[in-house]
Design a protein around this motif. Sequence first.
Motif, mmCIF file in Angstrom:
data_model
loop_
_atom_site.group_PDB
_atom_site.id
_atom_site.type_symbol
_atom_site.label_atom_id
_atom_site.label_comp_id
_atom_site.label_asym_id
_atom_site.label_seq_id
_atom_site.Cartn_x
_atom_site.Cartn_y
_atom_site.Cartn_z
ATOM 1 N N VAL A 150 0.863 -1.183 0.000
ATOM 2 C CA VAL A 150 0.000 0.000 0.000
ATOM 3 C C VAL A 150 0.898 1.231 0.000
ATOM 4 O O VAL A 150 1.893 1.277 0.741
ATOM 5 C CB VAL A 150 -0.933 0.021 1.226
ATOM 6 N N PHE A 151 0.567 2.214 -0.816
ATOM 7 C CA PHE A 151 1.401 3.401 -0.928
ATOM 8 C C PHE A 151 0.529 4.640 -1.141
ATOM 9 O O PHE A 151 -0.581 4.560 -1.675
ATOM 10 C CB PHE A 151 2.396 3.254 -2.084
ATOM 11 N N VAL A 152 1.049 5.776 -0.699
ATOM 12 C CA VAL A 152 0.420 7.073 -0.910
ATOM 13 C C VAL A 152 1.167 7.784 -2.031
ATOM 14 O O VAL A 152 2.403 7.726 -2.111
ATOM 15 C CB VAL A 152 0.446 7.923 0.380
ATOM 16 N N GLN A 153 0.430 8.456 -2.915
ATOM 17 C CA GLN A 153 1.022 9.150 -4.056
ATOM 18 C C GLN A 153 0.608 10.612 -4.050
ATOM 19 O O GLN A 153 -0.556 10.940 -3.787
ATOM 20 C CB GLN A 153 0.560 8.510 -5.373
ATOM 21 N N THR A 154 1.553 11.480 -4.340
ATOM 22 C CA THR A 154 1.244 12.893 -4.493
ATOM 23 C C THR A 154 2.041 13.440 -5.675
ATOM 24 O O THR A 154 3.103 12.905 -6.021
ATOM 25 C CB THR A 154 1.572 13.682 -3.216
ATOM 26 N N GLU A 155 1.530 14.482 -6.314
ATOM 27 C CA GLU A 155 2.214 15.053 -7.472
ATOM 28 C C GLU A 155 1.830 16.513 -7.647
ATOM 29 O O GLU A 155 0.816 16.988 -7.099
ATOM 30 C CB GLU A 155 1.863 14.289 -8.742
ATOM 31 N N MET A 156 2.644 17.225 -8.414
ATOM 32 C CA MET A 156 2.363 18.618 -8.743
ATOM 33 C C MET A 156 2.902 18.908 -10.137
ATOM 34 O O MET A 156 3.984 18.442 -10.507
ATOM 35 C CB MET A 156 3.013 19.563 -7.731
ATOM 36 N N GLY A 157 2.143 19.643 -10.930
ATOM 37 C CA GLY A 157 2.561 20.029 -12.272
ATOM 38 C C GLY A 157 2.863 21.514 -12.343
ATOM 39 O O GLY A 157 2.238 22.323 -11.651
ATOM 40 N N LEU A 158 3.837 21.876 -13.179
ATOM 41 C CA LEU A 158 4.240 23.274 -13.327
ATOM 42 C C LEU A 158 4.410 23.578 -14.814
ATOM 43 O O LEU A 158 5.261 22.984 -15.489
ATOM 44 C CB LEU A 158 5.551 23.535 -12.586
ATOM 45 N N ASN A 159 3.593 24.492 -15.332
ATOM 46 C CA ASN A 159 3.715 24.907 -16.723
ATOM 47 C C ASN A 159 4.713 26.059 -16.826
ATOM 48 O O ASN A 159 4.558 27.082 -16.166
ATOM 49 C CB ASN A 159 2.348 25.362 -17.264
ATOM 50 N N VAL A 160 5.723 25.863 -17.675
ATOM 51 C CA VAL A 160 6.708 26.922 -17.881
ATOM 52 C C VAL A 160 6.799 27.360 -19.336
ATOM 53 O O VAL A 160 7.601 28.231 -19.665
ATOM 54 C CB VAL A 160 8.107 26.486 -17.388
ATOM 55 N N GLY A 161 5.985 26.751 -20.217
ATOM 56 C CA GLY A 161 6.071 27.174 -21.605
ATOM 57 C C GLY A 161 5.037 26.577 -22.531
ATOM 58 O O GLY A 161 5.166 26.701 -23.753
ATOM 59 N N GLN A 162 4.003 25.932 -21.998
ATOM 60 C CA GLN A 162 2.976 25.331 -22.841
ATOM 61 C C GLN A 162 1.652 26.098 -22.764
ATOM 62 O O GLN A 162 0.588 25.543 -22.999
ATOM 63 C CB GLN A 162 2.771 23.860 -22.455
ATOM 64 N N GLY A 163 1.746 27.379 -22.433
ATOM 65 C CA GLY A 163 0.569 28.238 -22.420
ATOM 66 C C GLY A 163 0.455 29.031 -23.708
ATOM 67 O O GLY A 163 1.192 28.796 -24.672
ATOM 68 N N PRO A 164 -0.461 29.985 -23.784
ATOM 69 C CA PRO A 164 -0.624 30.802 -24.981
ATOM 70 C C PRO A 164 0.655 31.562 -25.321
ATOM 71 O O PRO A 164 1.349 32.068 -24.439
ATOM 72 C CB PRO A 164 -1.762 31.761 -24.591
ATOM 73 N N ASN A 165 0.956 31.644 -26.614
ATOM 74 C CA ASN A 165 2.138 32.355 -27.100
ATOM 75 C C ASN A 165 1.700 33.667 -27.748
ATOM 76 O O ASN A 165 1.067 33.646 -28.802
ATOM 77 C CB ASN A 165 2.889 31.481 -28.110
ATOM 78 N N PRO A 166 2.022 34.835 -27.134
ATOM 79 C CA PRO A 166 1.591 36.121 -27.714
ATOM 80 C C PRO A 166 2.132 36.344 -29.119
ATOM 81 O O PRO A 166 1.499 37.032 -29.926
ATOM 82 C CB PRO A 166 2.166 37.150 -26.733
ATOM 83 N N ALA A 167 3.284 35.744 -29.422
ATOM 84 C CA ALA A 167 3.857 35.922 -30.755
ATOM 85 C C ALA A 167 3.109 35.109 -31.808
ATOM 86 O O ALA A 167 3.191 35.416 -32.998
ATOM 87 C CB ALA A 167 5.334 35.526 -30.740
ATOM 88 N N ARG A 168 2.396 34.052 -31.379
ATOM 89 C CA ARG A 168 1.608 33.223 -32.291
ATOM 90 C C ARG A 168 0.234 32.990 -31.673
ATOM 91 O O ARG A 168 -0.062 31.905 -31.154
ATOM 92 C CB ARG A 168 2.327 31.900 -32.561
ATOM 93 N N PRO A 169 -0.627 33.996 -31.710
ATOM 94 C CA PRO A 169 -1.919 33.898 -31.014
ATOM 95 C C PRO A 169 -2.831 32.806 -31.553
ATOM 96 O O PRO A 169 -3.732 32.355 -30.847
ATOM 97 C CB PRO A 169 -2.535 35.286 -31.226
ATOM 98 N N GLY A 170 -2.612 32.339 -32.762
ATOM 99 C CA GLY A 170 -3.445 31.293 -33.320
ATOM 100 C C GLY A 170 -2.994 29.892 -32.961
ATOM 101 O O GLY A 170 -3.667 28.918 -33.303
ATOM 102 N N GLU A 171 -1.882 29.764 -32.237
ATOM 103 C CA GLU A 171 -1.339 28.462 -31.883
ATOM 104 C C GLU A 171 -2.083 27.861 -30.698
ATOM 105 O O GLU A 171 -2.414 28.553 -29.735
ATOM 106 C CB GLU A 171 0.149 28.624 -31.542
ATOM 107 N N LEU A 172 -2.343 26.557 -30.754
ATOM 108 C CA LEU A 172 -3.013 25.882 -29.650
ATOM 109 C C LEU A 172 -2.098 25.816 -28.435
ATOM 110 O O LEU A 172 -0.876 25.798 -28.561
ATOM 111 C CB LEU A 172 -3.419 24.473 -30.066
ATOM 112 N N ALA A 173 -2.686 25.797 -27.239
ATOM 113 C CA ALA A 173 -1.927 25.734 -25.993
ATOM 114 C C ALA A 173 -2.490 24.628 -25.112
ATOM 115 O O ALA A 173 -3.667 24.269 -25.213
ATOM 116 C CB ALA A 173 -1.988 27.076 -25.267
#
Length: 243
Positions: A150-173
């Motif tokens: 039996v084990f306990v699991q924890t995690e955390m995610g951090l976005n550092v560059g997969q959000g909207p790109n102002p230079a390419r506003p039509g690009e998916l994020a």
Amino acid sequence: MWHGISRAAGLVAQPSLAVELRVRRLSLQSGAVLHYELDRVSAGELSETGVSGGRHLGEQDLWGQASLVLGPTRLHAGLVRYVFRGDSGTGGVGSARNTTEVFASLSTTSRYLNPTFEAWWDVERVHGAFLRASLDLPVLGWPFPPYAFVFVQTEMGLNVGQGPNPARPGELANFASRGITHVGLGFGTEVRVGRSATLAFGARSQLNTDDATKVDGPGRTRDFVVWLWTGITIVLGDARRGQ
């Protein structure tokens, strides 16, 4: 499922197959994961397949990696190809979201704590990085057949560059902004079944902190989700033992 982040409602099955070639401390692995949505999807529900009668393939993940074992430390590097099979016209995730990521990870094992640190880089569609840290904490072990853990699991995610790109506003994020995307907590149990199979089950919870991970359908959001999971791992053969 993206980087372990829950983004689908209802009953989901994820059959997978992997092969491994090991030479001393170095090993090469490759495999595939299929994501099936088993429930009927109605209009307005979060789904990869879109509105359908159920039991449709929503996603295929093809991956390969190399691993190096250095004592209690493991180093991994590889890539994943994501192929989405949904119908974007009915609310699903279509081929416009297909992409490829490379990744590297470092994990260590000890008697009490098993941390893992991962870095992911989208090289095709988003061209940005995502970081993930997780921790497994063994809390109970049964040393007699059938062996159980039996084990306990924890995690955390951090976005550092997969959000909207102002230079390419039509690009998916993938995410809405930089920063913490989610925090997860759960527990799991593994039970050995015979010599070649392991049965696992547990519960997971996820606190969503990014606007993209909060999405629960058109015009709907959810800050906190809980789900149950189960699975079985079967080892088909081991060349080192001549099986």
